[in-house]
Enzyme design. Structure first.
Site, PDB file in Angstrom:
ATOM      1  N   ASP A 110      56.440 -77.487  66.536  1.00 57.31           N
ATOM      2  CA  ASP A 110      57.670 -76.693  66.557  1.00 57.31           C
ATOM      3  C   ASP A 110      58.971 -77.492  66.486  1.00 57.31           C
ATOM      4  O   ASP A 110      60.050 -76.930  66.653  1.00 57.31           O
ATOM      5  CB  ASP A 110      57.695 -75.817  67.806  1.00 57.31           C
ATOM      6  CG  ASP A 110      57.694 -76.622  69.097  1.00 57.31           C
ATOM      7  OD1 ASP A 110      57.329 -77.811  69.053  1.00 57.31           O
ATOM      8  OD2 ASP A 110      58.060 -76.059  70.137  1.00 57.31           O
ATOM      9  N   GLU A 111      58.895 -78.789  66.218  1.00 57.59           N
ATOM     10  CA  GLU A 111      60.141 -79.543  66.084  1.00 57.59           C
ATOM     11  C   GLU A 111      59.966 -80.750  65.170  1.00 57.59           C
ATOM     12  O   GLU A 111      58.869 -81.284  65.018  1.00 57.59           O
ATOM     13  CB  GLU A 111      60.672 -79.982  67.446  1.00 57.59           C
ATOM     14  CG  GLU A 111      59.767 -80.920  68.219  1.00 57.59           C
ATOM     15  CD  GLU A 111      60.398 -81.397  69.519  1.00 57.59           C
ATOM     16  OE1 GLU A 111      61.605 -81.714  69.531  1.00 57.59           O
ATOM     17  OE2 GLU A 111      59.664 -81.464  70.525  1.00 57.59           O
ATOM     18  N   ASP A 171      64.487 -77.452  66.185  1.00 50.56           N
ATOM     19  CA  ASP A 171      63.614 -77.086  67.296  1.00 50.56           C
ATOM     20  C   ASP A 171      63.434 -75.566  67.297  1.00 50.56           C
ATOM     21  O   ASP A 171      64.402 -74.822  67.461  1.00 50.56           O
ATOM     22  CB  ASP A 171      64.238 -77.547  68.620  1.00 50.56           C
ATOM     23  CG  ASP A 171      63.263 -77.476  69.785  1.00 50.56           C
ATOM     24  OD1 ASP A 171      62.075 -77.206  69.548  1.00 50.56           O
ATOM     25  OD2 ASP A 171      63.706 -77.699  70.930  1.00 50.56           O
TER      26      ASP A 171
END
Length: 365
Positions: A108-109, A14
């Site tokens: 983003d993860e 993350d």
């Protein structure tokens, strides 16, 4: 219950305050300052906040007005989504150096299954550390990671030592970790559900574990069974490298409330065009068109129509959205309109998730 299930080694990566961190990286004058991506203007909404801003209580989905009140020195930055997508591709390229079993959740993860990996490294902990170091060295951003036996625990663990940290929950530590965990930290337990659990005397994983499956089904419906199993460390969903998109959407918040459908038609055309372009780029089409209407009092309404064929053409999307807009009288003036396409031609039949219980095994993690 099966005792022969393999123990997977799952990493959840993350990125730390991704949008805001990219802006600070690209503009050194913003480094170390409280910034909010988006949110500018009296109707703006914060898309992301830097950690400097979060100290004041600024967070995503918050109105720009409230964010500015909480942090008078807050700097609003216009989002650059193409730049975020560009950086995200570079990050994912690093992931694929270690495994092909990568399941992106957003820009983003992502989940990574490194049970068998390209480096031949038996330690998922060391792999996560190496990936985070490479992201920082090659891109200039920090990331946090959670490492454990399944996606649920890895996801929860990744938030444990943020920012720029990681947490490993080994097979033998799973139950103690979940039992002491605040119920608000459980992935899938939102604010409303957490409040309901508090009212029922459920504050920690241990409290949740003491409830029977019938009790949880009664109070939480279909989610009750999910809570019953995850608090016991049971979550058998595999990392899916080709995650199936279920819907695609675009929306607009207006600077001034709109009170007439006539004034909304031009806005709908722009939204329909954006949806059509996104469908084209993703090479998908769908049958169900949903019009999203958020009124000035923040109440939300959706109107949907399912066509007998798959579509991606702007004109059909727009005409259907218009029909839905004029379908019934508006309840109030409108602050937001959105169009979503679902029932896509990417969807496949799902199989029920196994309810088997995995045993704890001791091996290098």
């Amino acid at each position: 219950m099966s005792t022969n299930l393999p123990i997977r080694k799952i990493i959840h990566i993350d990125m730390d305050a991704f949008f805001a961190s990219v802006e600070q990286m690209d503009n050194l004058e913003l480094k170390g300052k409280p910034i909010a991506v988006g949110g500018g203007g009296k109707r703006g909404v914060v898309s992301a906040a830097s950690y400097e801003a979060r100290k004041f209580g600024v967070k995503s989905a918050m109105s720009g007005n409230l964010a500015a009140k909480l942090c008078p020195e807050l700097i609003f930055v216009r989002p650059h989504f193409e730049r975020y997508a560009e950086i995200s591709k570079k990050i994912k390229k690093i992931f694929y150096d270690y495994t092909d079993l990568v399941e992106p959740l957003s820009l983003d993860e992502a989940y990574l299954d490194v049970t068998e990996n390209k480096k031949g490294n038996p330690s998922a902990t060391l792999i996560a550390k190496e990936i985070r170091e490479r992201i920082y060295k090659e891109i200039g951003l920090t990331a946090s990671a959670g490492i454990s036996i399944n996606k649920f625990i890895a996801k929860v663990a990744s938030d444990h030592n943020k920012p720029n940290g990681q947490k490993t929950v080994t097979p033998e530590d799973v139950i103690p970790f979940l039992e002491q965990l605040d119920i608000r930290k459980f992935y899938g337990v939102g604010k409303v559900t957490a409040e309901k659990m508090y009212q029922l005397g459920i504050f920690t994983g241990m409290d949740l574990k003491l409830k029977t499956i019938d009790y949880l089904d009664t109070h939480f419906g279909k989610s009750g069974r999910y809570y019953y199993y995850v608090v016991r460390g049971i979550h058998n969903s595999e990392v899916k490298p080709n995650r199936i998109r279920k819907s695609l959407a675009a929306e607009r918040t207006f600077g001034e409330n709109l009170s007439s459908e006539i004034f909304m038609l031009e806005k709908l055309e722009h939204i329909a065009n954006e949806v059509s372009n996104r469908l084209s780029k993703s090479k998908v089409s769908g049958k169900t068109i949903t019009l999203k209407i958020k009124y000035s009092d923040f109440t939300l309404q959706t109107r949907s129509k399912t066509l007998p064929y798959f579509i991606s053409d702007k004109s059909i999307i727009l005409e259907t959205a218009k029909d839905l807009l004029f379908q019934e009288k508006l309840n109030n003036s409108v602050r937001l309109l959105g169009i979503a396409i679902s029932n896509l031609n990417t969807e496949t039949v799902k199989t029920p998730e196994s309810k088997s219980i995995s045993v704890q095994l001791k091996f290098e993690f």
